[in-house]
Design an enzyme around this catalytic site. Structure first.
Site, PDB file in Angstrom:
ATOM      1  N   HIS A  37       0.737  -0.867  -0.563  1.00 20.44           N
ATOM      2  CA  HIS A  37      -0.189   0.105   0.003  1.00 20.44           C
ATOM      3  C   HIS A  37       0.542   1.561   0.192  1.00 20.44           C
ATOM      4  O   HIS A  37       1.989   1.218   0.469  1.00 20.44           O
ATOM      5  CB  HIS A  37      -0.407  -0.173   1.309  1.00 20.44           C
ATOM      6  CG  HIS A  37      -2.233   1.050   1.580  1.00 20.44           C
ATOM      7  ND1 HIS A  37      -1.755   2.334   1.429  1.00 20.44           N
ATOM      8  CD2 HIS A  37      -3.063   0.713   1.034  1.00 20.44           C
ATOM      9  CE1 HIS A  37      -2.905   2.915   1.844  1.00 20.44           C
ATOM     10  NE2 HIS A  37      -3.850   2.329   1.484  1.00 20.44           N
ATOM     11  N   LYS A  67     -10.049  -0.861  10.257  1.00 20.57           N
ATOM     12  CA  LYS A  67     -10.346  -2.199   9.482  1.00 20.57           C
ATOM     13  C   LYS A  67     -11.025  -3.139  10.516  1.00 20.57           C
ATOM     14  O   LYS A  67     -11.868  -4.302   9.719  1.00 20.57           O
ATOM     15  CB  LYS A  67      -9.429  -1.901   8.499  1.00 20.57           C
ATOM     16  CG  LYS A  67      -9.508  -1.457   7.571  1.00 20.57           C
ATOM     17  CD  LYS A  67      -7.916  -1.742   6.822  1.00 20.57           C
ATOM     18  CE  LYS A  67      -7.375  -0.608   6.638  1.00 20.57           C
ATOM     19  NZ  LYS A  67      -8.005   0.174   5.099  1.00 20.57           N
TER      20      LYS A  67
END
Lengths: 409, 166
Positions: free
Chosen positions: A122, A224
């Protein structure tokens, strides 16, 4: 089959209708929805405790401090960290990785030193290292990724030769690949490199043991993992944290301040300047309680089953149209399904699905180097979590038909 | 809530399927500009040839992206080819106004109050958008406005380079 009967009803937002249609939330790799228990833990904290921490002698302040430090201990147990003092609260994973780069990296790395990344990182685990490279002249090396979204480890030893750090994701946020962290950590340690694990996608879905992984640092984010936005976690080995300079300066991170200078507090508070996110820590602890009550092994088993169902269903419904990226074997991946749907652009796919109440993400998923390897500028991404079931996958498959209709060429 | 038929009008899909003026022009003499939408990775490349009279004699569009960004750029290329640079700039303003972007409202050049603007604008022919009207529905989908305006912002960059405002 649901992970437990009626579980979706425990998430208030999932009972919402969109234009009279059931909300089908398939974007948990982006952020997860919150169960009532988490929402109530946060409001209960504000309704019954709220005070600043570590600085008041009255009852509320003592209870707020206990709530924050209790949450820290809860996080430590969840990832099997040896001590709660090794848990640093940050804003999110991004801030945690920046903290490692700015403190450990800034102190220990110089011209020509090597940090090894993978092509599936990421941007949060790329850009802080680019910034350090620009400032300190460090060298970045990249573990390649194959067309199925798996690491290519043939040249691992060569890449790790002379490296100071391996910074790598435990699970891809784009294609769901689960990386063999213990094996990678052993190889890195053999070469004298430390290992920082970006576990943002892993910790919410798979039982995590930082000691068994052999990691030196590990980061993840609360939102998350059924928890609130605004809190993340950096775990680091105590001896490493002790030797690192502070990150931000201010209150809380000091033992003493004079006109001439300051002395730093002990870990973890050394890295937590200013008023911390107490309610968010309480919410995170409630989210961990919720997940452990479900059982992390059951969570993983449910998602593996559902991923297998999604791979099967989508390829059976659209054999010539859909291409799902990532490993074809559900056991090698998490419930993150990036796909191309014919020539329909992901932005258009997401738009059409939205009309059916189906939430997916479209774009490059903050992983442009990986998108280049996959040979696409963007993809649509459906991602699964504890509240999803086969009906959600079927809704996705049904809604895709309209994309095929509108863009039938 | 607006329906998909507001967004995916037939003329839009036609330009997406068969983009006009697709390709490249040799630079120089052409001017090239690139625009990116960092949100979704869409990319538009605009080439323009501007002659001594300030007329855009040729346009080419490159890049990749969604139906809205690509069709908007295609329609734009057809609309500005053969136009003067000034008319093209007026078309950009009119298109962005349709997208609810009024650049004069904030910042501006400081030359006058808002009260003066209608009089000045009233002296000119209203700009005809033609096929571009089909993109009006995009306004109902705020996330997609950036897609629709990507090509136009890129064209403005190219115009600024080819024919700097005096």
């Amino acid at each position: 089959m649901s992970l437990r009967p009626g579980i979706a009803d425990e998430f208030p937002v999932l009972t919402r209708l969109v234009d009279g249609k059931r909300l089908v939330y398939l974007d948990s790799a982006n952020t997860s929805q919150k169960p009532r228990q988490v929402i109530e833990a946060i409001s209960n904290y504000y309704e019954t405790i709220n005070a600043n921490v570590h600085r008041g002698s009255y009852r509320l302040a003592v209870e707020a401090t206990a709530a924050l430090e209790g949450a820290r201990a809860r996080v430590a147990r969840f990832i099997n960290a040896p001590s709660a003092s090794e848990i640093v609260f940050t804003k999110n994973s991004t801030e945690a990785i920046n903290l490692i780069a700015r403190t450990w990296g800034h102190t220990n790395l110089g011209t020509g030193d090597v940090v090894v990344l993978s092509e599936m990182e990421h941007h949060a685990n790329i850009v802080p290292w680019h910034m350090l490279a620009a400032e300190k002249g460090i060298e970045l090396r990249w573990i390649p990724v194959d067309s199925q979204g798996r690491l290519v480890l043939d040249s691992l030893d060569r890449l790790l030769d002379g490296a100071s750090l391996l910074a790598i994701t435990a699970m891809s946020n784009v294609v769901g690949t689960i990386n063999p962290i213990a094996q990678l950590a052993a190889a890195a340690h053999e070469k004298g490199a430390l290992v920082a694990v970006d576990a943002s996608q892993f910790v919410p879905h798979v039982a995590t043991d930082v000691q068994a992984m052999g990691a030196d640092f590990l980061v993840f984010t609360g939102h998350k993992l059924l928890g609130p936005m605004g809190i993340g976690v950096l775990w680091g080995r105590r001896d490493l944290l002790d030797d690192m300079p502070p990150f931000l300066g201010g209150g809380e991170m000091i033992l003493n301040v004079t006109k001439e200078g300051f002395t730093t507090n002990e870990v973890p508070w050394k890295f937590e300047a200013g008023t911390p996110m107490v309610a968010e820590a309480v919410g995170l602890a409630a989210a961990i309680d919720y997940l452990e009550e479900l059982g992390m092994d059951e969570v993983r088993a449910h998602e593996t089953r559902l991923t297998a169902y999604a791979l099967r269903t989508l390829t059976a419904r659209y054999p010539d149209t859909i291409k799902i990226h990532g490993p074809s074997e559900p056991a090698e991946r998490g419930g993150v399904l990036s796909f191309e749907f014919g020539d329909v652009h992901p932005h258009d796919v997401a738009q059409v699905l939205d009309q059916a109440g189906v939430c997916v993400r479209a774009g490059h998923h903050c992983a442009k180097p990986l998108m280049r390897v996959l040979g696409v500028p963007a993809s649509s991404r459906a991602s699964l979590y504890v509240y999803n079931n086969e009906a959600d996958v079927d809704a996705l498959a049904d809604a895709l038909e309209q994309a095929a209709d509108i863009f039938s060429f | 809530m607006p329906g998909l038929e507001d967004l995916y009008r037939e003329v839009i899909l036609d330009h997406y399927r068969s983009p006009r003026n697709r390709g490249e022009l040799a630079t120089p003499p052409a001017t090239r500009a690139e625009g990116f939408n960092p949100l979704c990775g869409d990319e538009i490349v605009v080439y323009i040839d501007v002659d001594d009279q300030g007329v855009i004699t040729d346009v080419a569009i490159g890049g990749q992206g969604c139906s809205i960004s690509q069709s908007s750029a295609s329609m734009m290329s057809a609309a500005v080819k053969g136009q003067s640079v000034d008319d093209a700039r007026r078309l950009v303003s009119a298109f962005k106004a349709m997208m609810s972007i009024h650049e004069g409202e904030i910042g501006g050049d400081g030359s006058g109050s808002n009260d003066d603007a209608p009089t000045e604008a009233g002296d000119k022919e209203p700009v005809r958008l033609g096929d571009l009207e089909a993109l009006r529905g995009v306004v109902k989908f705020p996330v997609r406005i950036k897609c629709a305006t990507l090509g136009w912002n890129t064209l403005t960059q190219a115009l600024d380079e080819a024919a700097p405002r005096v």
